[in-house]
Design a protein around this motif. Structure first.
Motif, PDB file in Angstrom:
ATOM      1  N   PHE A   2      50.730  -2.853  76.575  1.00 23.67           N
ATOM      2  CA  PHE A   2      49.573  -3.736  76.550  1.00 23.67           C
ATOM      3  C   PHE A   2      49.735  -4.824  77.598  1.00 23.67           C
ATOM      4  O   PHE A   2      50.846  -5.252  77.890  1.00 23.67           O
ATOM      5  N   SER A   3      48.612  -5.294  78.114  1.00 26.66           N
ATOM      6  CA  SER A   3      48.663  -6.373  79.095  1.00 26.66           C
ATOM      7  C   SER A   3      48.946  -7.701  78.390  1.00 26.66           C
ATOM      8  O   SER A   3      48.822  -7.816  77.163  1.00 26.66           O
ATOM      9  N   VAL A   4      49.279  -8.693  79.167  1.00 29.66           N
ATOM     10  CA  VAL A   4      49.541 -10.033  78.624  1.00 29.66           C
ATOM     11  C   VAL A   4      48.288 -10.556  77.925  1.00 29.66           C
ATOM     12  O   VAL A   4      48.375 -11.156  76.845  1.00 29.66           O
ATOM     13  N   VAL A   5      47.143 -10.304  78.511  1.00 31.64           N
ATOM     14  CA  VAL A   5      45.879 -10.754  77.915  1.00 31.64           C
ATOM     15  C   VAL A   5      45.642 -10.056  76.574  1.00 31.64           C
ATOM     16  O   VAL A   5      45.273 -10.694  75.582  1.00 31.64           O
ATOM     17  N   GLN A   6      45.868  -8.762  76.525  1.00 33.52           N
ATOM     18  CA  GLN A   6      45.689  -8.025  75.275  1.00 33.52           C
ATOM     19  C   GLN A   6      46.640  -8.532  74.195  1.00 33.52           C
ATOM     20  O   GLN A   6      46.245  -8.675  73.038  1.00 33.52           O
ATOM     21  N   LEU A   7      47.884  -8.793  74.558  1.00 35.84           N
ATOM     22  CA  LEU A   7      48.853  -9.295  73.584  1.00 35.84           C
ATOM     23  C   LEU A   7      48.426 -10.656  73.042  1.00 35.84           C
ATOM     24  O   LEU A   7      48.567 -10.928  71.845  1.00 35.84           O
ATOM     25  N   TYR A  40      55.401 -11.010  62.194  1.00 34.37           N
ATOM     26  CA  TYR A  40      55.721 -12.312  62.779  1.00 34.37           C
ATOM     27  C   TYR A  40      55.859 -12.193  64.299  1.00 34.37           C
ATOM     28  O   TYR A  40      55.307 -13.005  65.042  1.00 34.37           O
ATOM     29  N   LYS A  41      56.589 -11.183  64.754  1.00 34.84           N
ATOM     30  CA  LYS A  41      56.804 -11.007  66.194  1.00 34.84           C
ATOM     31  C   LYS A  41      55.493 -10.750  66.936  1.00 34.84           C
ATOM     32  O   LYS A  41      55.291 -11.247  68.048  1.00 34.84           O
ATOM     33  N   ILE A  42      54.593  -9.984  66.329  1.00 31.29           N
ATOM     34  CA  ILE A  42      53.286  -9.749  66.950  1.00 31.29           C
ATOM     35  C   ILE A  42      52.500 -11.059  66.989  1.00 31.29           C
ATOM     36  O   ILE A  42      51.904 -11.403  68.013  1.00 31.29           O
ATOM     37  N   ALA A  43      52.530 -11.786  65.895  1.00 33.75           N
ATOM     38  CA  ALA A  43      51.786 -13.041  65.804  1.00 33.75           C
ATOM     39  C   ALA A  43      52.303 -14.101  66.770  1.00 33.75           C
ATOM     40  O   ALA A  43      51.560 -14.980  67.188  1.00 33.75           O
ATOM     41  N   LYS A  44      53.560 -13.996  67.148  1.00 35.67           N
ATOM     42  CA  LYS A  44      54.168 -14.974  68.049  1.00 35.67           C
ATOM     43  C   LYS A  44      54.356 -14.439  69.465  1.00 35.67           C
ATOM     44  O   LYS A  44      55.029 -15.058  70.285  1.00 35.67           O
ATOM     45  N   LYS A  46      56.116 -11.939  70.566  1.00 35.72           N
ATOM     46  CA  LYS A  46      57.517 -11.668  70.861  1.00 35.72           C
ATOM     47  C   LYS A  46      57.821 -10.169  70.906  1.00 35.72           C
ATOM     48  O   LYS A  46      58.970  -9.777  70.985  1.00 35.72           O
ATOM     49  N   THR A  47      56.776  -9.346  70.859  1.00 34.14           N
ATOM     50  CA  THR A  47      56.957  -7.899  70.913  1.00 34.14           C
ATOM     51  C   THR A  47      55.710  -7.245  71.479  1.00 34.14           C
ATOM     52  O   THR A  47      54.629  -7.816  71.446  1.00 34.14           O
ATOM     53  N   ASP A  48      55.884  -6.069  72.012  1.00 34.86           N
ATOM     54  CA  ASP A  48      54.774  -5.244  72.489  1.00 34.86           C
ATOM     55  C   ASP A  48      54.644  -4.113  71.462  1.00 34.86           C
ATOM     56  O   ASP A  48      55.368  -3.119  71.528  1.00 34.86           O
TER      57      ASP A  48
END
Length: 72
Positions: A2-7, A40-44, A46-48
């Motif tokens: 995913f792109s930075v924008v998508q994340l 948590y990692k998705i919300a912050k 910190k992961t793709d």
């Protein structure tokens, strides 16, 4: 994947869904079957995350996968 924008959009949408349903990461984990640490990692940002994980989250939280995955 995913792109930075998508994340960033995923992070915002997940946060909005959790707030609107008044859910903690732990409660979301119980509803989705996805570990609390992963949510948590998705919300912050910190992961793709894998698409399969996002699908489980969407189904468990009763939101559209399309709402979570934004296009650039």
């Amino acid at each position: 994947m995913f792109s930075v924008v998508q994340l960033e959009i995923m992070r915002i949408v997940l946060d909005e869904v959790l707030q609107s349903k008044n859910l903690s990461y732990g409660q979301a984990a119980l509803l989705t079957g996805v570990p609390k640490s992963t949510i948590y990692k998705i919300a912050k940002n910190k992961t793709d995350p894998r698409l399969s994980v996002l699908d489980k989250i969407a189904r468990g939280l009763e939101v559209s996968l399309r709402d979570i995955i934004a296009e650039d």
